[in-house]
Design a protein around this motif. Structure first.
Motif, PDB file in Angstrom:
ATOM      1  N   ALA A  16     -38.297  -1.729 -33.240  1.00 32.90           N
ATOM      2  CA  ALA A  16     -36.950  -1.292 -33.643  1.00 32.90           C
ATOM      3  C   ALA A  16     -36.234  -0.619 -32.476  1.00 32.90           C
ATOM      4  O   ALA A  16     -35.030  -0.805 -32.295  1.00 32.90           O
ATOM      5  N   LEU A  17     -36.969   0.124 -31.671  1.00 29.47           N
ATOM      6  CA  LEU A  17     -36.375   0.756 -30.488  1.00 29.47           C
ATOM      7  C   LEU A  17     -36.004  -0.301 -29.449  1.00 29.47           C
ATOM      8  O   LEU A  17     -34.909  -0.273 -28.886  1.00 29.47           O
ATOM      9  N   ARG A  18     -36.880  -1.266 -29.216  1.00 25.81           N
ATOM     10  CA  ARG A  18     -36.578  -2.354 -28.274  1.00 25.81           C
ATOM     11  C   ARG A  18     -35.347  -3.144 -28.700  1.00 25.81           C
ATOM     12  O   ARG A  18     -34.574  -3.598 -27.872  1.00 25.81           O
ATOM     13  N   PHE A  19     -35.198  -3.316 -29.991  1.00 27.09           N
ATOM     14  CA  PHE A  19     -34.094  -4.118 -30.516  1.00 27.09           C
ATOM     15  C   PHE A  19     -32.850  -3.286 -30.814  1.00 27.09           C
ATOM     16  O   PHE A  19     -31.876  -3.795 -31.351  1.00 27.09           O
ATOM     17  N   GLY A  20     -32.885  -2.027 -30.454  1.00 29.26           N
ATOM     18  CA  GLY A  20     -31.704  -1.177 -30.603  1.00 29.26           C
ATOM     19  C   GLY A  20     -31.372  -0.806 -32.034  1.00 29.26           C
ATOM     20  O   GLY A  20     -30.223  -0.521 -32.351  1.00 29.26           O
ATOM     21  N   LEU A  21     -32.370  -0.780 -32.905  1.00 26.54           N
ATOM     22  CA  LEU A  21     -32.132  -0.477 -34.312  1.00 26.54           C
ATOM     23  C   LEU A  21     -32.406   0.976 -34.675  1.00 26.54           C
ATOM     24  O   LEU A  21     -32.003   1.430 -35.743  1.00 26.54           O
ATOM     25  N   VAL A  22     -33.116   1.664 -33.831  1.00 29.05           N
ATOM     26  CA  VAL A  22     -33.343   3.100 -34.023  1.00 29.05           C
ATOM     27  C   VAL A  22     -33.064   3.794 -32.698  1.00 29.05           C
ATOM     28  O   VAL A  22     -33.113   3.180 -31.631  1.00 29.05           O
ATOM     29  N   SER A  23     -32.798   5.068 -32.791  1.00 25.13           N
ATOM     30  CA  SER A  23     -32.522   5.864 -31.596  1.00 25.13           C
ATOM     31  C   SER A  23     -33.791   6.584 -31.143  1.00 25.13           C
ATOM     32  O   SER A  23     -34.766   6.688 -31.890  1.00 25.13           O
TER      33      SER A  23
END
Length: 164
Positions: A16-23
């Motif tokens: 999710a972090l790699r895909f920009g979905l979480v900060s």
């Protein structure tokens, strides 16, 4: 929150972090929550909980260590399901997602599970649409939205993070 083992949770946050979905903040808050609920916290989780100002790739590296046995493709369908709403709401995110998908494809020695095979064409499709060689950006966006939409039922199947 659905309780799943640490490697699955770490893998979800890693992708999710790699895909920009979480900060970065969401990852550090998750780690802090786990540390706070543990008598003897994992050293990597403890480190993550203090990294609120770190670069996302630094967190990805630690999350990769925590989720060593969970491959990116194991959590990708759920990540794509979460990404679906973002693709619909923010057309610019589609380019980021297509780039991240192609990067993952490249890292996987160009082999992907059958259900994810369509992920490999979006980066090229955006490029062709940009130079007006084939299709339009709107068509690529629509195709990416349809692709991610096929995974919405998978959201929460492995791990449901807070606020999702």
């Amino acid at each position: 929150m659905l309780t799943i083992d640490l490697p699955d949770q770490a893998a979800w946050f890693r992708e999710a972090l790699r895909f920009g979905l979480v900060s970065v903040r969401e990852v550090t808050d998750w780690a802090a929550e786990l540390v706070g609920g543990s008598i003897s916290p994992n050293d990597s989780l403890l480190e993550l909980s203090f990294m609120s100002r770190a670069h996302p790739l630094d967190l990805v590296s630690i999350l990769a260590g925590l989720s060593r046995d969970v491959a990116p493709f194991d959590v990708l369908p759920e990540i794509l399901g979460v990404a679906h709403e973002r693709v619909r709401a923010d057309p610019a995110y589609g380019r980021h997602l297509s780039h991240a998908l192609y990067h993952l494809y490249s890292q996987s020695d160009r082999t992907v599970p059958a259900e994810l095979e369509d992920m490999i064409g979006f980066e090229d499709a955006y490029g062709l649409a940009d130079c007006k060689s084939h299709g339009t950006v709107a068509e690529v966006q629509r195709d990416l939205e349809a692709f991610t939409g096929t995974f919405t039922a998978r959201v929460g199947s492995r791990f449901k993070p807070p606020g999702r």
